[in-house]
Scaffold this active site. Structure first.
Site, PDB file in Angstrom:
ATOM      1  CG  ASP A 127      -7.191  12.593 -12.723  1.00 11.20           C
ATOM      2  OD1 ASP A 127      -7.754  13.473 -12.038  1.00 11.20           O
ATOM      3  OD2 ASP A 127      -6.088  12.746 -13.276  1.00 11.20           O
ATOM      4  CB  SER A 144     -13.713   9.798  -4.272  1.00  9.43           C
ATOM      5  OG  SER A 144     -12.802   9.805  -3.198  1.00  9.43           O
ATOM      6  CE1 TYR A 183       1.723  15.623  -1.375  1.00  6.31           C
ATOM      7  CE2 TYR A 183       4.015  16.218  -0.996  1.00  6.31           C
ATOM      8  CZ  TYR A 183       3.055  15.636  -1.795  1.00  6.31           C
ATOM      9  OH  TYR A 183       3.403  15.073  -2.975  1.00  6.31           O
ATOM     10  CE  LYS A 197       2.283  11.802  -1.928  1.00  3.41           C
ATOM     11  NZ  LYS A 197       1.621  10.753  -2.714  1.00  3.41           N
ATOM     12  CB  ALA A 201       6.553  12.686 -12.970  1.00  2.00           C
ATOM     13  CG  PHE A 225      43.058 -20.506  18.970  1.00  2.37           C
ATOM     14  CD1 PHE A 225      44.270 -21.155  19.153  1.00  2.37           C
ATOM     15  CD2 PHE A 225      42.828 -19.842  17.780  1.00  2.37           C
ATOM     16  CE1 PHE A 225      45.242 -21.125  18.156  1.00  2.37           C
ATOM     17  CE2 PHE A 225      43.792 -19.806  16.784  1.00  2.37           C
ATOM     18  CZ  PHE A 225      45.006 -20.449  16.971  1.00  2.37           C
TER      19      PHE A 225
END
Ligand SMILES: *[C@@H]1O[C@H](CO)[C@@H](O)[C@H](O)[C@H]1NC(C)=O
Ligand SMILES: *[C@@H]1O[C@H](CO)[C@@H](O)[C@H](O)[C@H]1NC(C)=O
Ligand SMILES: *[C@@H]1O[C@H](CO)[C@@H](O)[C@H](O)[C@H]1NC(C)=O
Length: 700
Positions: A7, A42, A127, A131, A159, A528
């Site tokens: 993070d 990062s 975005y 995504k 969330a 057939f």
């Protein structure tokens, strides 16, 4: 638990950088007895991040690319940062983990996308693009990782995170807690979870899966003609009509249907099966995902009396010219009865009354449906009046490339008593190519002809009236009466119903081998093969093996086989009229019957792949019990009984029992060879190609 928390520690404004957020998660994991390390690099330094994990745990099992941002943040982001963090970040982290996962033959990757990417959202162009880019990445990783047990799935969570907290009311945030997302992630990461390439929306304790759907579509191009925007406009409704939508499972399937269209346009193909109906402009669709094998299609009632029985008998060519026929034509005849094949009439009602179109997952265009094969078994002689109840189920759906074969099993009851069973094998033009199986153990198999055994010939001319009469028994398809409809299907004139020829052939057998006694009739199977025109003469060639009468039916004028792979099983004494070359109850007969069918449907492909003639000597009790020749060298291939005049490049001798074990995969052919169970003469190298012919018989 082993986890790595990455993070950047950005606050909700995207500014500041602190290690507090990651440390907090690590603490929580440790407090619960798990192992965790924090990493503050990062995501663009994917290698470092993965290295931290490897240093700490020695192994990377799972990679969850959860990069959390929300609307608020997006406003503050430069387009470049969005791309860098979401798409590139997930890519770099995954790439760094990829080889470790591949090498250890285990890995679970979870990508996090968002509803804004899936559906789009006002003001979130950058975005959304990043995504949904992730989903594309995940789709390919799912394919590339599959064989290494590295699976990749994508979730779109809602969330409550540090970011949503600021834009949503607290009670909404409470309902969207991460606790409600994590269990999905944990399951997807579990080694027992076989989900791969899935996309899930998850939040507030609810989880749903998403997939792509494609309309049946429409071919607006014609051979040697330019494709015009007007054609697109004029067929727009069809192009966009989702009623018969399919869900291509991958790029092959997606391409395959386009290739099918291409070959149809190029060949102006009208229908794969010439007994067939109508023009293939649209093509039907079968959705193997939602067409549940075993599902009940519909139930119908059929009420009848002697009128229908007599009408049917007239339709299949009975006449008062023949005194024998009176028992089927005159209701006061002391032996009056229904012809056994009337059993198909009682049952077909369930399909005629729209039963087929009610099957979920089947988008059947009725001009595209051809009758391929029919099996009928009677458990009791048919009554001459009453109300019969029929129940149809989908027995299986097969993919034959140019079309799909739908196997429909119909049980017909008189009260509580099961009267007869029908299996309708229906060919749906243009509905193939969904990647389904080509054969099924549910098929009632027919048998290839054994021409040397023909002992009885029975000829009858069909009348110009037969098709018109036969329709009245309930098959109202205009193909059999309307010249312009027949022309649309590519026929010069209306053709006879396949089941009408079937009725002719059955009564020929009944007369020849059962003294016209309907109670001797047990079952009939026929394919057939080619159409019959009203007025042509049908010639039924028959030979008997035990209680089974094998037959094929030809048009006498053209010598073309119209009913193939056919037989009638009779009750009662098995008379002496037995074919000297017959199989004599060998189990391998079934397999060869199936090989014969495959050669008929895939012949040219097999000839290309195999290019050899195989001879077989099947022994029983030490003696040669049957000989077969599989010619995959000339034309579109063929199967004959007999030694094939020394043409075989390689000949196998094996007992009936061992042959069955080999085809069922219980006996390895090499082992059979080294232990002397399988003897090979001729070009032994060709036995390598056996697999092409013998595979997939395990279920027979
Ligand atoms: C991406 O987002 C920025 C900032 O909101 C905006 O200025 C830019 O026009 C967007 N780019 C695209 C391609 O939508
Ligand atoms: C027999 O069926 C036909 C046609 O369904 C009907 O018109 C007729 O009345 C019936 N006959 C008897 C005797 O029930
Ligand atoms: C059908 O063939 C049988 C025997 O070959 C013959 O007895 C009968 O008269 C024929 N019936 C018709 C309508 O041609």
């Amino acid at each position: 638990y082993v986890a790595q928390v990455n993070d950047l520690g950005a606050d909700t404004k995207g500014g500041g950088k602190s290690s507090a957020a990651a440390d907090k998660v690590v603490e929580e994991i440790r407090a619960k007895g798990g192992k965790a390390v924090a990493n503050y690099d990062s995501v663009e330094d994917g290698e470092k991040l993965i290295q931290t994990a490897l240093d700490s745990f020695g192994r990377i099992g799972v990679c969850v690319c959860v990069l959390v941002f929300t609307v608020v943040f997006v406003f503050l982001c430069t387009p470049d940062l969005i791309q860098r963090v979401h798409l590139r970040g997930s890519f770099l982290v995954t790439r760094a983990a990829w080889n470790h996962m591949k090498n250890q033959k285990f890995g679970r990757i979870i990508m996090t996308t968002s509803a804004a990417g899936i559906y789009g959202n006002f003001g979130q162009a950058n975005y959304s693009a990043a995504k949904l880019g992730l989903l594309g990445l995940a789709n390919t990783l799912a394919i590339e990782g599959r064989k290494y047990n590295v699976y990749c799935n994508t979730i779109a969570p809602v969330a409550g995170s540090r970011l949503t907290e600021t834009v949503m009311p607290p009670d909404v945030v409470a309902a969207l807690k991460a606790e409600y997302v994590a269990p999905l992630v944990l399951w997807l990461c579990h080694e027992d979870c076989q989900e791969n390439g899935g996309l899930f929306e998850v939040g507030a304790g609810w989880i749903g899966k998403l997939r792509w759907e494609r309309t049946k579509g429409h071919t607006v191009r014609q051979k040697n003609k330019a494709m015009s925007p007007e054609a697109v406009r004029d067929h727009w409704d069809k192009i966009c009509d989702f009623t018969a939508a399919t869900r291509p499972s991958g790029i092959q399937e997606s391409l395959q249907s386009i290739m099918t269209v291409l070959s149809q346009v190029e060949s102006d193909e009208v229908g794969a099966n010439p007994t067939a109906s109508a023009a293939a402009t649209g093509g039907s669709a079968i959705n193997p995902v939602s067409t549940d094998v075993g599902q009940k299609v519909s139930t119908s009632l059929f009420t009848f009396n002697h009128t229908q029985c007599i009408l049917y008998a007239l339709g299949v060519g009975m006449s008062t010219k023949d005194p024998d026929h009176l028992r089927f034509l005159y209701e006061n005849h002391p032996d009056f009865g229904c012809l056994p094949t009337f059993g198909v009439i009682a049952s077909q009602a369930v399909l005629m009354e729209g039963g087929l179109s009610s099957v979920p997952g089947l988008g059947i265009d009725f001009t595209q449906v051809l009758h391929g094969e029919q099996y009928l078994e009677l458990y009791k002689p048919l009554p001459t009046s009453g109300t019969l109840r029929s129940e149809a189920t989908v027995a299986d759906v097969l993919d034959k490339g140019s079309g799909a074969v739908l196997l429909l099993d119909v049980n017909t009851y008189n009260g509580d008593e099961l009267l007869c069973f029908n299996q309708f094998s229906v060919f749906v033009v243009g509905a193939g190519g969904f990647g389904g199986k080509r054969t099924s153990d549910r098929v009632k198999v027919g048998f290839p002809p054994n021409l040397r055994c023909i002992s009885k010939l029975h000829k009858n001319r069909t009348s110009l009236l037969n098709a018109a009469l036969y329709r009245l028994s309930g098959d109202w398809n205009p193909l059999h009466i309307d010249p312009s409809f027949a022309a649309m299907g590519g026929f010069k004139q209306p053709i006879l119903h396949g089941l009408c020829s079937f009725g002719f052939a059955a009564r020929h057998v009944l007369k020849q081998f059962a003294g016209n006694d309907p109670s001797r009739f047990k079952a009939i199977k026929a394919r057939f093969a080619k159409p019959v025109l009203p007025g042509q003469s049908l010639q039924t060639e028959m030979w008997k093996e035990g209680n089974r009468v094998h037959l094929q039916c030809k048009v006498k004028e053209t010598d073309v086989v119209v009913l193939a792979g056919a037989y009638v099983d009779l009750h009662g004494e098995s008379d002496s009229d037995v074919c000297p070359h017959a199989g004599g109850g060998l189990q391998s007969e079934l397999v060869f019957a199936e090989i014969g069918r495959r050669i008929e449907s895939l012949g040219s492909e097999l000839v290309r792949k195999v290019n050899a003639v195989f001879g077989w000597e099947i022994t029983k009790d030490g003696k040669t019990a049957a000989q077969w020749t599989i010619d995959l060298k000339s034309g579109s291939g063929s199967l004959h009984r007999g030694a094939g005049g020394g043409k075989a490049d390689v000949t196998f001798t094996v007992s009936d029992q061992d042959f069955m074990e080999v085809v069922q995969g219980k006996l390895n052919p090499q082992k059979a060879f080294f232990s002397g169970k399988l003897k090979i003469r001729g070009n032994i190298m060709l036995s390598q190609k056996l697999e092409v012919i013998l595979k997939d018989y395990a279920k027979l």
